[in-house]
Design an enzyme around this catalytic site. Sequence first.
Site, PDB file in Angstrom:
ATOM      1  N   CYS A 161       0.991  -2.856  -2.021  1.00 34.65           N
ATOM      2  CA  CYS A 161       1.236  -1.465  -1.638  1.00 34.65           C
ATOM      3  C   CYS A 161       2.330  -0.809  -2.482  1.00 34.65           C
ATOM      4  O   CYS A 161       3.454  -0.608  -2.005  1.00 34.65           O
ATOM      5  CB  CYS A 161       1.574  -1.327  -0.165  1.00 34.65           C
ATOM      6  SG  CYS A 161       1.385   0.397   0.353  1.00 34.65           S
ATOM      7  N   CYS A 340      -3.727   4.726  -0.333  1.00 38.59           N
ATOM      8  CA  CYS A 340      -2.324   4.560  -0.011  1.00 38.59           C
ATOM      9  C   CYS A 340      -1.846   5.796   0.738  1.00 38.59           C
ATOM     10  O   CYS A 340      -1.678   6.859   0.145  1.00 38.59           O
ATOM     11  CB  CYS A 340      -1.539   4.395  -1.319  1.00 38.59           C
ATOM     12  SG  CYS A 340       0.173   3.966  -1.049  1.00 38.59           S
TER      13      CYS A 340
END
Length: 411
Positions: A161, A340
């Site tokens: 991430c 994201c």
Amino acid sequence: SLSCKVLIVGGGSGGCSVSAKFSKILKKHELIIVEPSDIHYYQALFTLVGAGIRSLKDSLRSTASVLPKNSTWIKDSVVEFKPETNSVLLSNGDQITYDYIVISTGLILHFEEIVGLNEALTTPYVCSNYSPEYVENTYKVLQKLESGNAVFTYPDSPVKCPGAPQKICYLTEDYLRINGKRDKVNIYYNTSLPVIFGVKRYADALWKIVENRGIHVNLRTNLVKIDPDKRIAYFENLDNPDIKTQLEYNMLHVTPPMSPPNVIKKNKLLVNEAGFVDVDKNTLQHIRFPNVFSLGDCCSTPNSKTAAAIGCQSKVLYDNINCLIDGKKMSRSYNGYASCPLVTGYNSCILAEFDYDLQPLETLPFRQDQERWIFYFLKKDILPPLYWHLMLRGVWNGPGIVRKLLRLKLK
Ligand code: FAD
């Protein structure tokens, strides 16, 4: 010694979602999952835990409850991969042979690679959303912050991430604003990367946000050392080794360097030069061993390492192994989709979605590079149940279907 049709190594996001799919077609003894941990974390929630929006408890379930009933869980670690003989060795000395293996061990956090960091993490000024061990400290550090410098870092290694190191920076900024302390704190985002975000569309939006909110961004600036007594963080410039900088901090949020586990890195037949399981980026099949597949954070595909990517990868990997089982050509291809949700405050978020070419691949029929409440709601209230109830049960294959339906309706 045990044997099975499909062996899954790692029961995290990738291992869980793939094993759920196989559990529908294999018998209990034909599907083995090796996973040492009793607890499964939905790590994407850690960003909200660190900001005090969710509790750590919300981010975890027992491994037994998330693995499919119709499978065999072995609570142990693989200590050696032997792809030449279709087998693995466990830490208890047992060996398992397989027809197909899926490797999904994720990444290991290397806090020890930054001098002073392990000690600093025991002080009430330093935190990291990346580990379940430290994530609750983030909110404690944040609540105590009254003045001085708040510093956020991004390491010189691939990370899971890549948006998360800056999400907590925006949340901190917003928290200070809401609580009337913003003007007493300087905020720094020091990143090893040469860009604020890899996809231009969202990078443009993020540059505007940091400018408007007075966040200092230093690119190519890598944390190397911390002095926890003096509360100083030391940085190197990755383009110019002569430039060294230091910052005194009242809050330091560290994203540690990461890599696949050593058991993978040390097996030179299995990995690429960077130490990731060397698979074809479209089929997810190993480039040397046709019965070895890998997905998630530990594989070599150059997508953004996210659980969102795993939704798409799990379907591709599952269908392709089934093709091989049926003696057919592999039919599925992964396009690098990743998403994201870039949380930018306590009620706002940008929803980045893109593919291998770093081109936006958005699901919703309105601009996703703008801060919206609805994306925050999605991150906080929609994605967690989607993860637990659809993805881990093997029925979420990414948002492709939603995108198609919405487009159809609009037409
Ligand atoms: P993991 O889920 O990490 O699982 C790996 C498993 O392998 C672990 O259970 C481990 O115990 C096991 N294992 C390791 N070594 C061995 C061994 N030798 N033998 C057997 N088992 C082993 N993703 C998103 O999509 N959206 C987000 O907003 C988001 N935010 C994030 C924020 C943070 C702070 C973090 C940390 C992550 C975030 N992610 C997000 C990323 C996401 O959590 C990961 O990409 C995802 O969990 C990767 O799944 P995985 O199966 O590859 O690895």
